[in-house]
Design a protein around this motif. Sequence first.
Motif, mmCIF file in Angstrom:
data_model
loop_
_atom_site.group_PDB
_atom_site.id
_atom_site.type_symbol
_atom_site.label_atom_id
_atom_site.label_comp_id
_atom_site.label_asym_id
_atom_site.label_seq_id
_atom_site.Cartn_x
_atom_site.Cartn_y
_atom_site.Cartn_z
ATOM 1 N N VAL A 186 0.859 -1.186 0.000
ATOM 2 C CA VAL A 186 0.000 0.000 0.000
ATOM 3 C C VAL A 186 0.898 1.240 0.000
ATOM 4 N N PHE A 187 0.622 2.163 -0.908
ATOM 5 C CA PHE A 187 1.432 3.376 -0.936
ATOM 6 C C PHE A 187 0.647 4.550 -1.516
ATOM 7 N N LEU A 188 1.129 5.741 -1.214
ATOM 8 C CA LEU A 188 0.588 6.966 -1.786
ATOM 9 C C LEU A 188 1.453 7.385 -2.957
ATOM 10 N N SER A 189 0.809 7.854 -4.010
ATOM 11 C CA SER A 189 1.521 8.391 -5.165
ATOM 12 C C SER A 189 0.956 9.769 -5.473
ATOM 13 N N ILE A 190 1.819 10.777 -5.456
ATOM 14 C CA ILE A 190 1.404 12.146 -5.751
ATOM 15 C C ILE A 190 2.183 12.638 -6.960
#
Length: 200
Positions: A186-190
């Motif tokens: 699970v990760f955030l990508s901006i």
Amino acid sequence: MNKTNQTLDLAQHLGKTIRAIRLENKLTIANVSDLAGISRGMLSKIENAQTTTSLDSLVSIANALGVSVSHLFRGYDNVGDSAQFVKKGQGMEVVRRGTSCGHSYHLLNYDHGPKKYFEAFFLQIHDDSEEFPDFDHPGTEFIYMLSGEMEYRHGQHTYVLQPGDSLTFDGNTPHGPGALSHFPIVFLSIIIYTDSFHEQ
């Protein structure tokens, strides 16, 4: 302005907006029509303001394009708050190139203005049953790992990402997940878009 002219103006606005977003994301009419569950002929008529469409169809098209329905109306009758609050688990699920390979994408922000400055995604990978393609896009991307472990390719380099790690890179250079382990990942990508992207 009478009701007929208002309807025509809105149809023209929606058609131009849908076409612009589709081309910006390098999607064909076939891509969007398949994702939205409408015929290619109908989508073409909508883009060319040759027919009006239902709200349900607009929602399907917006989801296929990865934008909110209000985004399709921006510049026509766009009324909204300047802040966006997304409750846990309520980010809009969108379809991108990695979706069929096991990515789960949830868009956490919807831009309302005439320019797209950034996009924030919450991503989940549940298994290693597929190999992921390389991605490339304008702007700078920032990744922050929340759980799991994976290798991440960027150009000729590979990085091992674990919870708490971050990676920032040029989106124009081919990149994507490599070896995967410790699921769920699970990760955030901006993605931050540059002025040169807006000027294209």
